[in-house]
Design an enzyme around this catalytic site. Sequence first.
Site, short mmCIF file in Angstrom:
data_model
loop_
_atom_site.label_atom_id
_atom_site.label_comp_id
_atom_site.label_asym_id
_atom_site.label_seq_id
_atom_site.Cartn_x
_atom_site.Cartn_y
_atom_site.Cartn_z
N HIS A 1 0.81 -1.21 0.00
CA HIS A 1 0.00 0.00 0.00
C HIS A 1 0.85 1.27 0.00
O HIS A 1 0.54 2.19 -0.77
CB HIS A 1 -0.97 0.03 1.18
CG HIS A 1 -2.01 1.10 1.02
ND1 HIS A 1 -3.19 0.91 0.36
CD2 HIS A 1 -2.02 2.41 1.39
CE1 HIS A 1 -3.89 2.02 0.34
NE2 HIS A 1 -3.20 2.95 0.97
N TYR B 1 1.81 5.65 -2.62
CA TYR B 1 2.24 7.02 -2.37
C TYR B 1 3.55 7.34 -3.08
O TYR B 1 3.87 8.50 -3.32
CB TYR B 1 2.36 7.26 -0.86
CG TYR B 1 1.06 6.99 -0.16
CD1 TYR B 1 -0.06 7.79 -0.40
CD2 TYR B 1 0.91 5.91 0.71
CE1 TYR B 1 -1.27 7.52 0.20
CE2 TYR B 1 -0.30 5.64 1.31
CZ TYR B 1 -1.39 6.45 1.05
OH TYR B 1 -2.59 6.18 1.64
N HIS C 1 -11.44 1.96 -8.48
CA HIS C 1 -10.78 2.89 -7.55
C HIS C 1 -9.36 3.21 -8.02
O HIS C 1 -8.94 4.37 -8.02
CB HIS C 1 -10.75 2.27 -6.15
CG HIS C 1 -9.88 2.98 -5.18
ND1 HIS C 1 -10.20 4.21 -4.64
CD2 HIS C 1 -8.67 2.65 -4.64
CE1 HIS C 1 -9.24 4.60 -3.82
NE2 HIS C 1 -8.30 3.68 -3.81
N PHE C 2 -8.60 2.19 -8.41
CA PHE C 2 -7.23 2.41 -8.87
C PHE C 2 -7.18 3.38 -10.04
O PHE C 2 -6.26 4.19 -10.16
CB PHE C 2 -6.58 1.09 -9.31
CG PHE C 2 -6.28 0.14 -8.19
CD1 PHE C 2 -6.18 0.59 -6.89
CD2 PHE C 2 -6.11 -1.21 -8.44
CE1 PHE C 2 -5.90 -0.28 -5.86
CE2 PHE C 2 -5.83 -2.09 -7.41
CZ PHE C 2 -5.73 -1.63 -6.11
N HIS C 3 -8.17 3.27 -10.92
CA HIS C 3 -8.11 4.05 -12.15
C HIS C 3 -8.44 5.53 -11.94
O HIS C 3 -8.18 6.34 -12.84
CB HIS C 3 -9.03 3.44 -13.21
CG HIS C 3 -8.42 2.26 -13.90
ND1 HIS C 3 -8.25 1.04 -13.29
CD2 HIS C 3 -7.91 2.12 -15.16
CE1 HIS C 3 -7.67 0.20 -14.12
NE2 HIS C 3 -7.45 0.83 -15.26
N ARG D 1 -13.57 -9.14 -9.20
CA ARG D 1 -12.53 -8.20 -9.60
C ARG D 1 -11.78 -8.63 -10.86
O ARG D 1 -11.52 -7.81 -11.73
CB ARG D 1 -11.55 -8.05 -8.43
CG ARG D 1 -10.31 -7.23 -8.74
CD ARG D 1 -9.45 -7.14 -7.52
NE ARG D 1 -8.23 -6.38 -7.75
CZ ARG D 1 -7.33 -6.12 -6.81
NH1 ARG D 1 -7.52 -6.56 -5.59
NH2 ARG D 1 -6.25 -5.42 -7.09
N ARG D 2 -11.42 -9.89 -10.94
CA ARG D 2 -10.42 -10.27 -11.95
C ARG D 2 -11.00 -10.86 -13.22
O ARG D 2 -10.38 -10.79 -14.26
CB ARG D 2 -9.42 -11.25 -11.32
CG ARG D 2 -8.57 -10.59 -10.25
CD ARG D 2 -7.61 -11.57 -9.59
NE ARG D 2 -6.77 -10.89 -8.64
CZ ARG D 2 -7.13 -10.61 -7.39
NH1 ARG D 2 -8.33 -10.97 -6.96
NH2 ARG D 2 -6.32 -9.98 -6.58
#
Length: 374
Positions: free
Chosen positions: A39, A43, A190-192, A253-254
Amino acid sequence: MAALGLVVEVVGMLIPWSLGLTRGVDPLLARTLFWWTGHPIVYFWLLPAYISWYAFLPRQAGGRMASEGLTRLAFAMFLVFSVPVGLHHQYADPNVQNNWKVIHMFLTFLVAVPSLLTAFSAAASLEDAARARGGRGVVGWVRRLPWGNASVTAQVLAMVSFIFGGAGGIVNASMAFAPVVHNTAWIPGHFHITVGTATTLTFMGVMFWLVPHLTGKRLFSPRMALASAWWWFGGMMLFALGMHWQGLAGVPRRAQVSASAQQGMYDSMNIALPKLLTALSGGVLFVAAILFYTVLIRTLLSPRVDDPESTPIPTSEAISPAGQNLREASLLVRRTEPLLALTFAALILVILVYGPVIAPMLANYQFIPGQRLW
């Protein structure tokens, strides 16, 4: 500090196992060490974008950074709180006490504080720029931002996307809400809008001034560069909407289409519209990528017409600066100046919240042989 977990896993567990020196690895310990790194590495991508939002964007927009003290505080909080948060990826894992999961959850929530500080500071910087250009009203000043500047527009749109990404991150970090969206299409959605939009769009915007600065070549077609930013933002918003929607409907998800026995359940879901949005987003993003790489490649292939320094690094001044020397600086600036002490405090916090979690795993190490593929 973020790399320590993955380094220990690879050097201490995976490499000896792959060489046949140990009987196996403990999957729970390996996952815990991985998420120690996994995680915070987000950052590593995000903070360069933050640097541009604080240090460069205000000057590009015609304004000033809101406060150097506030900027220092935001980065100091990231340093201290961004590493000991990995257990919020392991809420479903057994043999990890819920007390520690809750502690990591609250530490993850604390990471939202520097994000909120950044939202306030960046908005204040942009407002300062827009009002200097004649902007009026509570929100009317937004129209006076230099929307014709591709570098500014890309980064402002990146900030807008990060508002939604931060809100979704709070959901992911919550022990109450995470089980609802865990391993669903919500997660890549969310990642995108965090890495895929906030970070990527900022990097695109930075390229529009950094490449001319480094090469002395003028940006090819500023209008095409501006279009690439808008198309990328629009495509990612479509993608995120479709994927979040599908995630709430329970799409995994996958892989949605598979040979699983639950295929009939997926077919019965009322997800035709979000699937269409996700499909359309691919086409929009493809157009954005073509526009961006056309600008980049044509710029690099064009002749050098300027001295590189004629495109300066847009370093921003501050409305509330740190001062000429540390003695005259504000208390907040003085407290955030000793970087070594802050790093040591962050390391102590990591040890305190990961030590009691990892120690029982080491005491009860489970050698799982795994499956050899060769």
